[in-house]
Design a protein around this motif. Structure first.
Motif, short mmCIF file in Angstrom:
data_model
loop_
_atom_site.label_atom_id
_atom_site.label_comp_id
_atom_site.label_asym_id
_atom_site.label_seq_id
_atom_site.Cartn_x
_atom_site.Cartn_y
_atom_site.Cartn_z
N ILE A 1 0.82 -1.22 0.00
CA ILE A 1 0.00 0.00 0.00
C ILE A 1 0.86 1.27 0.00
O ILE A 1 0.56 2.22 -0.73
N PRO A 2 1.94 1.34 0.80
CA PRO A 2 2.76 2.56 0.76
C PRO A 2 3.24 2.94 -0.63
O PRO A 2 3.26 4.13 -0.99
N ASP A 3 3.64 1.96 -1.44
CA ASP A 3 4.14 2.28 -2.78
C ASP A 3 3.05 2.92 -3.64
O ASP A 3 3.30 3.88 -4.37
N HIS A 4 1.82 2.42 -3.55
CA HIS A 4 0.73 2.97 -4.33
C HIS A 4 0.34 4.37 -3.83
O HIS A 4 -0.02 5.24 -4.64
N LEU A 5 0.38 4.55 -2.51
CA LEU A 5 0.03 5.87 -1.98
C LEU A 5 1.05 6.90 -2.41
O LEU A 5 0.69 8.04 -2.78
N VAL A 6 2.32 6.55 -2.37
CA VAL A 6 3.36 7.49 -2.83
C VAL A 6 3.13 7.88 -4.28
O VAL A 6 3.23 9.06 -4.63
N SER A 7 2.78 6.90 -5.10
CA SER A 7 2.52 7.21 -6.52
C SER A 7 1.30 8.11 -6.68
O SER A 7 1.28 9.01 -7.54
N ALA A 8 0.29 7.90 -5.85
CA ALA A 8 -0.94 8.69 -5.95
C ALA A 8 -0.73 10.13 -5.52
O ALA A 8 -1.34 11.06 -6.05
N VAL A 9 0.13 10.31 -4.50
CA VAL A 9 0.39 11.65 -3.98
C VAL A 9 1.36 12.41 -4.89
O VAL A 9 1.22 13.60 -5.11
#
Length: 292
Positions: free
Chosen positions: A284-292
């Motif tokens: 999840i952290p990797d996807h959140l970083v990409s989204a932000v």
């Protein structure tokens, strides 16, 4: 990146959030959890086997305002880049809107918002206190596949594999209830030769049973649990039992029925296979970083 995670002050709500803090930190990000002191216990006068399902959605304007203020007090010094909240905690979203930063959602209780009438209007009233408008989450992480509830992306949480009959009714059962004794008596009537989960149909219990491929006997008590129990039955991975007037004999009969009916086990194993194909929760952290 600095990630501020928010949760209701309850173990079942914190359990999916705390491992995410570790996952963020292992990737080199700063991450902390913020909540607010609040009593989420049901009224002591409520006895589920006597009174039936309690209408108690996880919403309190006072709690949302208190949590938002608590988050803002910390965030104005710590300065997060994004706020990641669990489904039933709304103060984090308000705080993100006040700060003008992105917010995201870990969907720990997909059906819980459906139990809150006029949720958008209630949130807007809280926003008015802070002088902000509504914004959408930049990322939503579901913890079960789309067969349970759609999300932007779906993930699989690890579980401990258990054998035999497991019974769980969460942390909010009132002290006056005899339901644990009813369950123990019911289990004592069974020659256990297979797997089943007897549950109040809290989302964490349901998610773990689905992941393990174990059918369920659901005895919902409050909040989103009746919807979860109905979904269990609709998916063919278990049965729903009414708590009001529940006896050990009735519960034992329903458990035995599920244990002896192969279709429930087949459905549970089929859904578990779909969950096994999901991406790991720790990504999840990797996807959140990409989204932000």
């Amino acid at each position: 990146m600095r990630v501020l995670l928010t949760s209701l002050p309850s173990r079942s709500h914190l359990e999916p959030v705390v491992p995410l803090v570790k996952a963020f930190r292992e990737r080199g990000h700063d991450a902390v959890v913020v909540t607010a002191p609040y009593d989420l216990s049901p009224p002591s006068s409520w006895i589920p086997e006597r009174d039936g399902v309690l209408k108690a959605p996880f919403w309190s304007a006072e709690l949302v305002v208190t949590t938002a203020a608590n988050v803002l007090d910390f965030a104005r010094t710590w300065r997060p880049d994004v706020i990641l909240r669990e489904t039933s905690e709304y103060g984090g979203q308000i705080a993100a809107e006040v700060l003008g930063i992105p917010h995201a959602l870990v969907d720990t209780a997909p059906f819980a918002p459906l139990e809150i009438p006029l949720l958008d209007e209630l949130m807007d009233k809280v926003r008015a206190k802070f002088g902000v408008g509504a914004t959408e989450p930049v990322f939503t992480a579901g913890l079960t596949p789309a067969f349970w509830h759609p999300a932007q992306r779906h993930f699989r949480m690890p579980i401990e594999q258990d054998r035999g009959v497991v019974a769980s009714f969460g942390a909010h059962l009132p002290s006056g209830s005899q339901l644990p004794h009813v369950v123990v008596e019911a289990l004592g009537k069974l020659p256990v030769a297979a797997k089943v989960v007897v549950t109040h149909a809290g989302y964490s219990d349901v998610r773990e049973a689905l992941t393990a491929g174990v059918p369920m006997v659901a005895v919902p008590l409050f909040a989103d649990q009746p919807r979860n129990a109905a979904r269990i039955q609709d998916l063919g991975t278990g049965v729903q039992v009414e708590v009001k007037g529940l006896t050990a004999a009735v519960l034992a009969d329903r458990i035995q029925h599920v244990l002896n009916t192969r279709t429930y086990h087949d459905a549970a194993e089929s859904l578990a296979a779909q969950i096994a194909d999901l991406e790991e929760f720790t990504n999840i952290p990797d996807h959140l970083v990409s989204a932000v």
